[in-house]
Design an enzyme around this catalytic site. Sequence first.
Site, PDB file in Angstrom:
ATOM      1  N   ALA A 133      72.158   9.504  39.867  1.00 37.48           N
ATOM      2  CA  ALA A 133      71.343   9.639  40.618  1.00 37.48           C
ATOM      3  C   ALA A 133      69.890   9.407  39.750  1.00 37.48           C
ATOM      4  O   ALA A 133      69.730   9.317  38.568  1.00 37.48           O
ATOM      5  CB  ALA A 133      70.528  10.838  41.188  1.00 37.48           C
ATOM      6  N   ALA A 135      66.080   7.433  40.479  1.00 40.77           N
ATOM      7  CA  ALA A 135      64.984   6.891  41.715  1.00 40.77           C
ATOM      8  C   ALA A 135      63.683   6.563  40.469  1.00 40.77           C
ATOM      9  O   ALA A 135      63.812   5.915  39.254  1.00 40.77           O
ATOM     10  CB  ALA A 135      64.358   9.163  42.036  1.00 40.77           C
ATOM     11  N   SER A 136      61.941   6.795  41.322  1.00 42.17           N
ATOM     12  CA  SER A 136      61.235   6.013  40.983  1.00 42.17           C
ATOM     13  C   SER A 136      60.448   6.652  39.311  1.00 42.17           C
ATOM     14  O   SER A 136      60.246   5.564  38.702  1.00 42.17           O
ATOM     15  CB  SER A 136      60.253   6.036  42.021  1.00 42.17           C
ATOM     16  OG  SER A 136      60.235   7.277  42.021  1.00 42.17           O
ATOM     17  N   ILE A 137      60.560   7.702  39.370  1.00 39.11           N
ATOM     18  CA  ILE A 137      60.353   8.494  38.589  1.00 39.11           C
ATOM     19  C   ILE A 137      61.262   8.626  37.170  1.00 39.11           C
ATOM     20  O   ILE A 137      60.886   8.314  35.313  1.00 39.11           O
ATOM     21  CB  ILE A 137      59.326   9.549  38.416  1.00 39.11           C
ATOM     22  CG1 ILE A 137      58.395   9.044  39.293  1.00 39.11           C
ATOM     23  CG2 ILE A 137      59.091  10.086  37.257  1.00 39.11           C
ATOM     24  CD1 ILE A 137      57.844  10.273  39.719  1.00 39.11           C
ATOM     25  N   GLN A 139      65.619   9.479  36.076  1.00 41.16           N
ATOM     26  CA  GLN A 139      67.256   9.837  36.332  1.00 41.16           C
ATOM     27  C   GLN A 139      67.936  11.073  36.087  1.00 41.16           C
ATOM     28  O   GLN A 139      67.379  11.748  35.223  1.00 41.16           O
ATOM     29  CB  GLN A 139      67.610   7.955  35.714  1.00 41.16           C
ATOM     30  CG  GLN A 139      68.318   8.480  34.352  1.00 41.16           C
ATOM     31  CD  GLN A 139      68.834   7.048  34.698  1.00 41.16           C
ATOM     32  OE1 GLN A 139      68.705   6.169  35.000  1.00 41.16           O
ATOM     33  NE2 GLN A 139      69.601   6.802  33.412  1.00 41.16           N
ATOM     34  N   VAL A 140      69.046  11.149  36.277  1.00 40.40           N
ATOM     35  CA  VAL A 140      69.393  12.881  36.391  1.00 40.40           C
ATOM     36  C   VAL A 140      70.848  12.709  35.548  1.00 40.40           C
ATOM     37  O   VAL A 140      71.705  11.395  36.351  1.00 40.40           O
ATOM     38  CB  VAL A 140      69.977  13.325  37.680  1.00 40.40           C
ATOM     39  CG1 VAL A 140      70.619  15.131  37.672  1.00 40.40           C
ATOM     40  CG2 VAL A 140      68.319  13.550  38.216  1.00 40.40           C
ATOM     41  N   LYS A 155      67.287  16.259  34.360  1.00 39.84           N
ATOM     42  CA  LYS A 155      66.384  15.218  34.351  1.00 39.84           C
ATOM     43  C   LYS A 155      65.758  14.225  33.244  1.00 39.84           C
ATOM     44  O   LYS A 155      64.488  14.837  32.384  1.00 39.84           O
ATOM     45  CB  LYS A 155      65.502  15.430  35.106  1.00 39.84           C
ATOM     46  CG  LYS A 155      65.002  14.312  36.211  1.00 39.84           C
ATOM     47  CD  LYS A 155      64.250  15.368  36.965  1.00 39.84           C
ATOM     48  CE  LYS A 155      62.967  14.551  38.022  1.00 39.84           C
ATOM     49  NZ  LYS A 155      62.367  15.403  38.825  1.00 39.84           N
ATOM     50  N   ASP A 290      59.090  19.255  49.848  1.00 38.81           N
ATOM     51  CA  ASP A 290      59.574  18.122  49.978  1.00 38.81           C
ATOM     52  C   ASP A 290      61.165  18.620  50.329  1.00 38.81           C
ATOM     53  O   ASP A 290      61.809  18.682  49.798  1.00 38.81           O
ATOM     54  CB  ASP A 290      59.856  16.889  48.863  1.00 38.81           C
ATOM     55  CG  ASP A 290      59.919  15.684  49.002  1.00 38.81           C
ATOM     56  OD1 ASP A 290      59.934  15.724  49.845  1.00 38.81           O
ATOM     57  OD2 ASP A 290      60.481  14.663  47.780  1.00 38.81           O
TER      58      ASP A 290
END
Length: 509
Positions: A133, A135-137, A139-140, A155, A290
């Site tokens: 995965a 994302a903006s900040i 990745q995993v 992460k 969230d």
Amino acid sequence: MKGPHNLWRLIRTGATFERTGAMRVVLEAMNVPPRLRFVARVMGWPFAWLGHKGDPALPPVTRALTALGPAYIKFGQILSTRPDIVGLDLANQLRYLQDKLPPFPTAQARQMIEDALEQPVDTLFSEFSEPVAAASIAQVHRARAAETGADVAVKVLRPGIVRAFRRDLDAFYLAAGIIERFLPSTRRLRPTDVIAHFEGVVMGELDLRLETAAAAEFAANTEADAGFRVPSPVWSLSARSVMTLGWAEGVSLGDNAAIDALGVDRIELGERVLRLFLSHALRDGYFHADMHQGNLKVAPNGDLIAYDFGIMGSIDEYTRRVYAEILYGFIRKDYRRVAEVHFEAGYVPADRDIDEFARALRAVGEPIFGMQADRISMARLLNYLFDVTERFGMQTRTELILLQRTMVVVEGVARSLNPSINIWTVAQPVVEDYIRTNLGPAALMRDLARAAQVLGRFGPHLPSAIEQALIGLRTPRQAPEPRRDLSALAWFLAGAGLAGVVALTALLI
């Protein structure tokens, strides 16, 4: 860093919003007066060619924020928790903001892990996958811890992300100041405070040690909650730019077909999601802020698994009691008590009429409770409530907005599992239990015991503090010597310097 680049960044932002069509959507969502709306569009149009084009397949605002980069994507996600500012429709759109970016190379991720943990990746992990995965900040990666053999999620922050965020934050503060200056009606919403809240959230996410601590605290608080799990953090494999958690195996909460294939009762699961959120918020004062389907999984045994702890909500004990009484008052249709709670907490100015406020709350609640169960909506209630509180001059309270917004998200999750769920019926026993435990005689005795403990700690200092205060009252004060006041000149020079900036950035009004 302050400087002209902030002005250029704002011009590029406004141009991108104009080019993608997001400018009109945002101005309408924020109820900008027609005259200023016209000025913003006229001044923005000549600069549109400077803006990023973005992905035409996306909705306008999502398209603009995605094109502008990670800081803007994250800002959109934070704004999705502030429907009081952007409206419920836009908040829902932002909640599904595209947050999938191309991953950075695995070799670079491995190097960052080695720099942070000061050991080779092959020593720390017996297996280490490509990104699962991005994302903006961060990745995993999926990995296997060499020491324990456990499957883990690793992460890793994006390279250079901290510097990029700090650069854009300065531009955000400049935009908030301009909005407050030229749109007085927005001051009630405190745009600068919104940016400060965003900065706090993002800076916390950019230090993965804090997210690891959040996961550990949340896991400890919820350890005894039946049917709920939080992956355990691995502190020895975590640092500022790396976080390692136990791997969460399960199906997405947004995949009803997969949940049915597991044999899990979706009606019970929907009620469990709502009960757990209320329990965490009221009982612990610390909740996952969230809780959308993308951050929740269902384990093969039916347990609900939460992950991604970048946005957590925290409310103090007094605010919890206030929120519980407000919910309880709406459940019982005791609008006078709901009004009294607002005034007692200082949420509504004391010079307003409490009876008029109670009638306004009745106008909010009665239409909601007269609906069929599948039409009773927390989102609709909050939409009406925002209108009422604005009319009565209620100041925005960030901690309550985050709590209320999360409840709207949780309601949406529960309805996706069971469209006929009655959120008030599910919430009532949780709220009543909290009221019995925290607002009855037992709670009063606990409060008195805590007050006695505080007096016990500070008791030895009281005599000297009182003596010094009395001496101060008897000692005549000397008038301060007059000194030259240069503040007027300073404001004049500051205003002259900002005049050019304001003229060029009016497109963001």
